[in-house]
Design a protein around this motif. Structure first.
Motif, PDB file in Angstrom:
ATOM      1  N   LEU A  83     -62.796  26.519 -12.950  1.00 63.00           N
ATOM      2  CA  LEU A  83     -62.893  26.259 -12.256  1.00 63.00           C
ATOM      3  C   LEU A  83     -64.559  26.117 -11.777  1.00 63.00           C
ATOM      4  CD1 LEU A  83     -60.153  23.711  -9.821  1.00 63.00           C
ATOM      5  CD2 LEU A  83     -61.337  23.177 -12.592  1.00 63.00           C
ATOM      6  N   GLN A 108     -64.950  22.300  -6.475  1.00 67.59           N
ATOM      7  CA  GLN A 108     -64.291  20.614  -7.509  1.00 67.59           C
ATOM      8  C   GLN A 108     -63.279  19.767  -6.305  1.00 67.59           C
ATOM      9  OE1 GLN A 108     -65.486  20.173 -11.744  1.00 67.59           O
ATOM     10  NE2 GLN A 108     -66.710  20.932 -10.084  1.00 67.59           N
ATOM     11  N   ASP A 149     -61.958  16.317 -11.653  1.00 70.92           N
ATOM     12  CA  ASP A 149     -62.351  17.270 -11.857  1.00 70.92           C
ATOM     13  C   ASP A 149     -61.215  17.858 -12.689  1.00 70.92           C
ATOM     14  OD1 ASP A 149     -64.687  16.860 -11.188  1.00 70.92           O
ATOM     15  OD2 ASP A 149     -64.110  17.685  -9.547  1.00 70.92           O
ATOM     16  N   PHE A 150     -60.260  18.142 -11.470  1.00 75.03           N
ATOM     17  CA  PHE A 150     -58.550  18.546 -12.311  1.00 75.03           C
ATOM     18  C   PHE A 150     -57.326  18.531 -11.452  1.00 75.03           C
ATOM     19  CE2 PHE A 150     -59.505  21.074  -8.120  1.00 75.03           C
ATOM     20  CZ  PHE A 150     -59.096  21.034  -7.556  1.00 75.03           C
ATOM     21  N   LEU A 155     -59.004  12.218 -14.855  1.00 73.85           N
ATOM     22  CA  LEU A 155     -59.889  12.620 -15.027  1.00 73.85           C
ATOM     23  C   LEU A 155     -61.716  12.413 -15.446  1.00 73.85           C
ATOM     24  CD1 LEU A 155     -57.736  15.078 -16.932  1.00 73.85           C
ATOM     25  CD2 LEU A 155     -58.447  15.442 -14.585  1.00 73.85           C
ATOM     26  N   HIS A 156     -62.772  13.695 -15.080  1.00 76.36           N
ATOM     27  CA  HIS A 156     -63.740  13.373 -15.620  1.00 76.36           C
ATOM     28  C   HIS A 156     -63.558  14.026 -16.876  1.00 76.36           C
ATOM     29  CE1 HIS A 156     -64.756  13.993 -11.379  1.00 76.36           C
ATOM     30  NE2 HIS A 156     -65.009  11.971 -11.703  1.00 76.36           N
ATOM     31  N   GLY A 166     -62.272  17.896 -17.652  1.00 78.85           N
ATOM     32  CA  GLY A 166     -61.431  18.201 -16.286  1.00 78.85           C
ATOM     33  C   GLY A 166     -60.077  18.451 -17.191  1.00 78.85           C
ATOM     34  N   GLN A 226     -57.801  20.006 -22.195  1.00 75.08           N
ATOM     35  CA  GLN A 226     -58.748  19.896 -20.847  1.00 75.08           C
ATOM     36  C   GLN A 226     -59.309  19.061 -21.998  1.00 75.08           C
ATOM     37  OE1 GLN A 226     -61.892  22.310 -22.009  1.00 75.08           O
ATOM     38  NE2 GLN A 226     -63.409  21.921 -19.809  1.00 75.08           N
TER      39      GLN A 226
END
Length: 220
Positions: free
Chosen positions: A81, A85, A128-129, A153-154, A157, A214
């Motif tokens: 990360l 975040q 982000d997570f 999620l982005h 992410g 991811q």
């Protein structure tokens, strides 16, 4: 043709599962497409019985052993990360220790649990997570849940999961994991490979029970 047609795979929707195993408590079906092993709906506990089982869990956020257990997921995620975040602990339970492990490193973490922190407002945010520690084995509708988590999620992410993995039929037959009647979905490496491909995510296995996915950087 299989007589389990009314029990379509809850992850991918395949409608011709096979009997994988049966014990005195339940049957376990196997999906030939995504390789999920799952319990038919007829064996699900009621919400009240499920909550009773969770109330027996002793997950104290201050317990060093519990924090060490969670660190098997938190540490490899923290390494990946960027600073400050925003995360979501999905299925945080009554003692959200994962929140503390990440906020101690400067991240912010929202909480969600259908039994203990039922705050659906978190699903209007993006992250982000996301962490899901000992959660995905409890999901009645894993396909729709994974769809939702990846939507939250982005791009780029991380989704971090901790769950025990199916190895083979012989080990499954005496596996402690299936003795917990709140566990209704059982994943293998092949299952997570399917999930990664479905969501165009990269996939990493850390040790025996940690899975990191991811989300692709350029999804539309």
């Amino acid at each position: 043709m299989s007589h389990y047609l009314n029990n379509c795979c809850p992850l991918c929707g395949e409608d011709n599962p096979e009997l994988y195993f049966e014990d005195k408590n339940r049957r376990y079906l196997s999906c030939p497409d995504c390789h999920l092993v799952y319990v038919p709906r007829e064996f699900f506990l009621t919400k009240e019985a499920e909550k009773t089982e969770y109330d027996f869990h002793n997950n104290d956020p201050a317990d060093p052993e519990y924090r060490k257990f969670l660190s098997r997921l938190s540490l490899p995620m923290l390494e990946r990360l960027r600073p400050r975040q925003k995360g979501l602990d999905f299925g945080c339970g009554p003692g959200p220790a994962m929140h503390d492990l990440f906020t101690a490193h400067g991240h912010t973490v929202d909480l969600y649990d259908p039994f203990y922190t039922n705050n659906p407002g978190v699903f209007s945010n993006t992250f982000d997570f996301i962490t899901a520690t000992e959660v995905v084995e409890h999901l009645h509708h894993p396909g729709s849940v994974f769809d939702r988590l990846f939507d939250l999620l982005h791009c780029g992410g991380w989704l971090g999961i901790m769950t025990k993995l199916v190895l083979d039929k012989e080990k499954f037959s005496y596996w402690h994991y299936i003795r917990d009647l709140t566990h209704v979905c059982f994943y293998s490496r092949a299952t997570f490979t399917y999930i990664a491909q479905r969501h165009r995510a990269s996939l990493s296995f850390i040790g025996n029970d940690v899975i990191l996915l991811q989300k692709g950087e350029f999804q539309v």
